[in-house]
Design a protein around this motif. Sequence first.
Motif, mmCIF file in Angstrom:
data_model
loop_
_atom_site.group_PDB
_atom_site.id
_atom_site.type_symbol
_atom_site.label_atom_id
_atom_site.label_comp_id
_atom_site.label_asym_id
_atom_site.label_seq_id
_atom_site.Cartn_x
_atom_site.Cartn_y
_atom_site.Cartn_z
ATOM 1 N N LYS A 223 0.843 -1.194 0.000
ATOM 2 C CA LYS A 223 0.000 0.000 0.000
ATOM 3 C C LYS A 223 0.883 1.251 0.000
ATOM 4 C CE LYS A 223 -2.279 -0.704 3.812
ATOM 5 N NZ LYS A 223 -3.300 -0.496 4.879
ATOM 6 N N ALA A 224 0.313 2.345 -0.533
ATOM 7 C CA ALA A 224 1.038 3.624 -0.521
ATOM 8 C C ALA A 224 0.040 4.764 -0.474
ATOM 9 C CB ALA A 224 1.931 3.749 -1.754
ATOM 10 N N TRP A 225 0.402 5.814 0.252
ATOM 11 C CA TRP A 225 -0.430 7.018 0.375
ATOM 12 C C TRP A 225 0.369 8.219 -0.099
ATOM 13 C CZ3 TRP A 225 -5.384 7.998 2.666
ATOM 14 C CH2 TRP A 225 -5.681 9.346 2.822
ATOM 15 N N VAL A 226 -0.209 9.010 -0.998
ATOM 16 C CA VAL A 226 0.468 10.211 -1.503
ATOM 17 C C VAL A 226 -0.483 11.398 -1.423
ATOM 18 C CG1 VAL A 226 1.733 11.280 -3.398
ATOM 19 C CG2 VAL A 226 1.738 8.782 -3.150
ATOM 20 N N CYS A 227 -0.047 12.462 -0.762
ATOM 21 C CA CYS A 227 -0.785 13.721 -0.785
ATOM 22 C C CYS A 227 -0.328 14.476 -2.030
ATOM 23 C CB CYS A 227 -0.490 14.534 0.475
ATOM 24 S SG CYS A 227 -1.305 16.147 0.497
ATOM 25 N N VAL A 228 -1.167 14.537 -3.050
ATOM 26 C CA VAL A 228 -0.779 15.103 -4.341
ATOM 27 C C VAL A 228 -0.863 16.617 -4.327
ATOM 28 C CG1 VAL A 228 -1.283 15.161 -6.803
ATOM 29 C CG2 VAL A 228 -1.520 13.009 -5.532
ATOM 30 N N SER A 229 -1.979 17.163 -3.880
ATOM 31 C CA SER A 229 -2.227 18.595 -3.823
ATOM 32 C C SER A 229 -2.246 19.191 -5.232
ATOM 33 C CB SER A 229 -1.187 19.276 -2.932
ATOM 34 O OG SER A 229 -1.543 20.608 -2.659
ATOM 35 N N ASP A 230 -1.982 20.513 -5.340
ATOM 36 C CA ASP A 230 -2.118 21.167 -6.638
ATOM 37 C C ASP A 230 -0.848 21.073 -7.495
ATOM 38 O OD1 ASP A 230 -0.719 22.768 -4.956
ATOM 39 O OD2 ASP A 230 -1.945 24.562 -5.209
#
Length: 391
Positions: free
Chosen positions: A228-235
């Motif tokens: 699993k992986a979590w990425v905060c992409v944002s703008d």
Amino acid sequence: MEVVGEVFLSALLEPLLGKLTSGDLLNFVRKTQVEKELNKWKRRLSEIDAVLKDAEEKPITSPTVKIWLTKLRDLAYDVEDVLDEFQTEALASKMRAESQASSSTVRKLLPTCCAGLNPSAIELNMRTGSRLRGITTRLEAIAKEKIELDVGITRSKGVKKRATTSLVKESDVCGRDNDKKAILELLMNDGASNLEYSVIPIIGMGGIGKTTLAQLVYNDESVKFDCKAWVCVSDDFDIPRITKTILQHLGSCEDKDLNVLQERLKDKLSGKKFLIVLDDVWSNNYDDWTALSLPFSAGARGSKVIITTRIEDIASKMGSVRAYTLERLSFDECLRIFTQHALDSRNFDAHLELKEIGEAIVGKCKDCLWLPRHLEDSYAINRTLKSGKIF
């Protein structure tokens, strides 16, 4: 203006925009001058709403901008009153049409421009015409002031967007059990698709709880994936940064070259069933998405990518299943979240003197769930509660 008023203005505009696109209301005013005025409102309010969503990331210190926000707040309440009147009349008209067969004869006698309206609706149209034009004039003036004040929708330098992680305090979350169950079902359903992986978009207004829902699902014990992986992409849809972040979840990574990063990610995902969350996506550039997702095809059947976004166009371009639209919570659920943040309690039992003003604050926000996100400043909320003044 109280701090709470500044914070919740965008939450006030969201339901107004929803009412302006209501099917019953649009049918009621179709081909009338009212429709033209409401279309102007929708266009201007959409522009201003984008400004306010950006303002949630910025401290508002300018006295002039605060005055502008006060004017906008007052105007929003007037717009809401008018739309409520039209919605009430539209509903009454619909009920009369369904219950009175003879009404069809009356409609045939009306001018074409009033098709679909009954006599009382026409009277309402004529009676409120000047009121509508007055609101339009005020709205145009506020939109012009926005430009003159340079209340832009571009984030200021040095103002960082809210970062997110996969961690969540589940005991503080309420009202999302059914939503969580629905997303879990999508995760577990491999279906008959020939795609190597599926993309599940979660869409909704800012602060409604998209990230929280993704966190709940990501941490659920029943979710079984090889990685699993979590990425905060944002703008900033920075493909090397996003790729590197995913790799860091799967092991150490010090490379910077995109080609090397993507080759390594492809190797890491090869033959594995993965879950990747891309939180807070703003870019709808399909070429960027295509480039980022190239390594994903190496994964095993049943792999999933969850994206959270406010923008429907992103969901339609990236999603491989129908987007899950996150709805607003009930008043009681909003109230529970409010007391949790403001008083560190699930209710007002220990603070009965604050109950009336607290309920009034939540009531002012109606059923908008932009509310909880901005209750992180407990000091400001407590100050507002104890002052007895609401926006």
